[in-house]
Design a protein around this motif. Structure first.
Motif, mmCIF file in Angstrom:
data_model
loop_
_atom_site.group_PDB
_atom_site.id
_atom_site.type_symbol
_atom_site.label_atom_id
_atom_site.label_comp_id
_atom_site.label_asym_id
_atom_site.label_seq_id
_atom_site.Cartn_x
_atom_site.Cartn_y
_atom_site.Cartn_z
ATOM 1 N N THR A 1 -90.659 35.781 -38.607
ATOM 2 C CA THR A 1 -90.893 37.191 -38.044
ATOM 3 C C THR A 1 -91.955 37.276 -36.943
ATOM 4 O OG1 THR A 1 -92.985 37.046 -39.839
ATOM 5 C CG2 THR A 1 -90.810 37.945 -40.460
ATOM 6 N N ASP B 1 -99.718 43.560 -38.032
ATOM 7 C CA ASP B 1 -100.649 43.226 -39.204
ATOM 8 C C ASP B 1 -101.423 44.294 -39.480
ATOM 9 O OD1 ASP B 1 -98.855 41.236 -39.845
ATOM 10 O OD2 ASP B 1 -100.568 39.477 -39.430
ATOM 11 N N GLY C 1 -97.079 37.766 -37.668
ATOM 12 C CA GLY C 1 -95.864 37.295 -38.070
ATOM 13 C C GLY C 1 -95.925 35.703 -38.050
ATOM 14 N N TYR D 1 -97.412 33.104 -34.981
ATOM 15 C CA TYR D 1 -98.355 32.156 -35.142
ATOM 16 C C TYR D 1 -97.987 30.675 -34.913
ATOM 17 C CZ TYR D 1 -102.044 35.504 -36.727
ATOM 18 O OH TYR D 1 -102.963 36.349 -36.829
ATOM 19 N N PHE E 1 -91.488 44.788 -38.371
ATOM 20 C CA PHE E 1 -91.749 43.998 -39.540
ATOM 21 C C PHE E 1 -93.458 44.385 -39.585
ATOM 22 C CE2 PHE E 1 -94.106 40.376 -41.418
ATOM 23 C CZ PHE E 1 -93.767 40.760 -42.759
ATOM 24 N N TRP F 1 -97.127 44.187 -42.368
ATOM 25 C CA TRP F 1 -97.732 43.574 -43.247
ATOM 26 C C TRP F 1 -98.844 43.698 -43.341
ATOM 27 C CZ3 TRP F 1 -101.386 39.440 -43.427
ATOM 28 C CH2 TRP F 1 -101.461 39.094 -44.616
ATOM 29 N N ARG G 1 -106.003 35.557 -51.271
ATOM 30 C CA ARG G 1 -105.526 36.943 -50.402
ATOM 31 C C ARG G 1 -104.621 37.643 -51.478
ATOM 32 N NH1 ARG G 1 -102.230 35.181 -45.363
ATOM 33 N NH2 ARG G 1 -100.519 34.877 -46.559
ATOM 34 N N ASN H 1 -91.209 31.809 -42.109
ATOM 35 C CA ASN H 1 -91.047 32.872 -43.203
ATOM 36 C C ASN H 1 -90.325 34.002 -42.895
ATOM 37 O OD1 ASN H 1 -91.929 33.349 -45.872
ATOM 38 N ND2 ASN H 1 -94.036 32.538 -45.148
ATOM 39 N N MET I 1 -92.918 32.298 -48.935
ATOM 40 C CA MET I 1 -93.971 32.943 -49.167
ATOM 41 C C MET I 1 -93.766 33.866 -50.492
ATOM 42 S SD MET I 1 -95.602 35.262 -46.163
ATOM 43 C CE MET I 1 -97.347 35.626 -46.218
ATOM 44 N N TRP J 1 -90.667 36.236 -51.319
ATOM 45 C CA TRP J 1 -89.221 35.516 -51.229
ATOM 46 C C TRP J 1 -89.136 34.847 -52.595
ATOM 47 C CZ3 TRP J 1 -87.632 39.021 -48.174
ATOM 48 C CH2 TRP J 1 -88.110 38.994 -46.949
ATOM 49 N N GLY K 1 -102.523 33.454 -40.705
ATOM 50 C CA GLY K 1 -101.939 32.593 -39.631
ATOM 51 C C GLY K 1 -102.307 31.302 -40.008
ATOM 52 N N GLY L 1 -101.684 29.138 -41.901
ATOM 53 C CA GLY L 1 -100.563 28.419 -42.488
ATOM 54 C C GLY L 1 -99.279 28.128 -41.353
ATOM 55 N N ASP L 2 -99.124 29.235 -40.683
ATOM 56 C CA ASP L 2 -98.127 29.135 -39.914
ATOM 57 C C ASP L 2 -98.545 28.229 -38.634
ATOM 58 O OD1 ASP L 2 -96.246 30.902 -41.261
ATOM 59 O OD2 ASP L 2 -97.687 32.430 -40.771
#
Ligand code: AMP
Length: 309
Positions: free
Chosen positions: A12, A16, A31, A35, A84, A86, A97, A128, A152, A155, A239, A241-242
């Protein structure tokens, strides 16, 4: 060693809204693919596949375009669609979080196509998005050598069956401890990762925020602490994690390797990239980052670990 391989990310691009205990920011470039690509770009050129609506700010496109290693040929702008978006809120314990809202917008329409020019990509990260969409991307990379995915909370809850089918088709998974727990029902990160490797992937990386990450691979297990950042450096963990996955895959792509030892070493690059991401809202810190700074911090991290090469 095989030498440098091409790297692509699907996922994505988002707008944000982020609340931290001290500040609130709206309209932040975000997204999973954004990231990831930003983080990977310091280690390897990266091809981005994603779709945005025509409401996506041109300043965000310019910001992504300024990363030297990111190719935006696979970024589609769809007229009449909404990007998108978030919203998330962090607690005093920044490892915690909650998602405030997810407006899928253009994600509920047809996914973007992988451009012909990207079809020879060997290293693929499925960032994701809906797991059925992630699975569809796999076949669009016929020369793939390594396919790794993320997922995530949304999902895991709403597309569990599709996620299990996806896991059967990927080589690796990178996710955080909460997600690993939600997916497997197992709290212990090592046990959860091991369980995930029984569902299809050869390896699973479970990230534990400031407590580091574990890698469970069919050929071994590895652990790595997080970069020792002091509290004042943690501005917005979004971000992490990404971009961790970006640093990890970027390193693997530049080596052209997929074995356990290479993945273990790649975790340190993911860790160091993520340590920069959290120093600002959005990818701002990564925008200002130089390769020299990244390498220097990687050296510091190695010396903090007190281990050899
Ligand atoms: P991370 O902090 O690494 O888990 O990633 C946060 C980023 O993921 C944000 O920039 C969001 O725009 C994006 N994101 C949040 N929820 C989803 C979702 N359900 N699917 C795809 N991307 C998402």
């Amino acid at each position: 060693m095989l030498g440098r391989m091409s790297l692509a990310v699907t996922g994505t691009i988002g707008i944000d809204t982020v609340y931290t205990p001290r500040e609130r920011r709206e309209g932040v470039l975000g997204g999973s693919a954004a990231y990831f690509a930003a983080g990977a770009s310091f280690l390897s050129p990266v091809r981005l596949v994603a779709v945005v609506g025509d409401d996506w700010p041109s300043a965000h496109r310019d910001a992504l375009g300024r990363f030297k290693g990111i190719c935006l040929k696979g970024l589609e702008t769809r007229p009449g669609s909404r990007t998108f978006s978030w919203g998330g809120r962090y607690f005093e314990d920044v490892n915690q979080r909650e998602t405030l809202f997810t407006e899928v917008g253009v994600l509920q329409e047809a996914p973007p196509r992988v451009p012909d020019a990207y079809r020879d990509t060997q290293f693929v990260f499925l960032g994701n998005t809906h797991p059925a969409v992630q699975a569809d991307f796999i076949d669009q990379f016929p020369q793939r050598k390594l396919v790794v995915c993320d997922t995530m909370d949304l999902w895991i809850k709403t597309a569990h069956g599709e996620l299990l089918s996806l896991l059967k088709r990927v080589d690796g998974v990178v996710l955080n401890d909460t997600e690993a727990h939600e997916l497997t029902g197992i709290r212990n990160a090592v046990s959860a990762a091991r369980h995930i490797t029984t569902l299809g992937p050869t390896f699973a990386v479970v990230k534990k925020g400031e407590h580091g990450a574990v890698l469970v691979h069919r050929d071994g297990v590895a652990v790595l602490p997080a970069f020792p950042a002091t509290e004042d450096r943690v501005i917005d963990p979004t971000g992490a994690g990404d971009s961790f996955a970006g640093g990890m895959m970027g390193h693997l792509a530049r080596l052209g390797r997929t074995d356990f030892r290479a993945i273990r070493d790649a975790l340190s690059w993911g860790t160091v990239v993520a340590s920069f991401t959290i120093e600002s809202f959005g990818p701002e810190r990564l925008q200002a980052l130089t390769e020299a700074e990244l390498n220097e911090r990687h050296e510091q991290f190695r010396s903090a670990l007190g281990v050899g090469s």
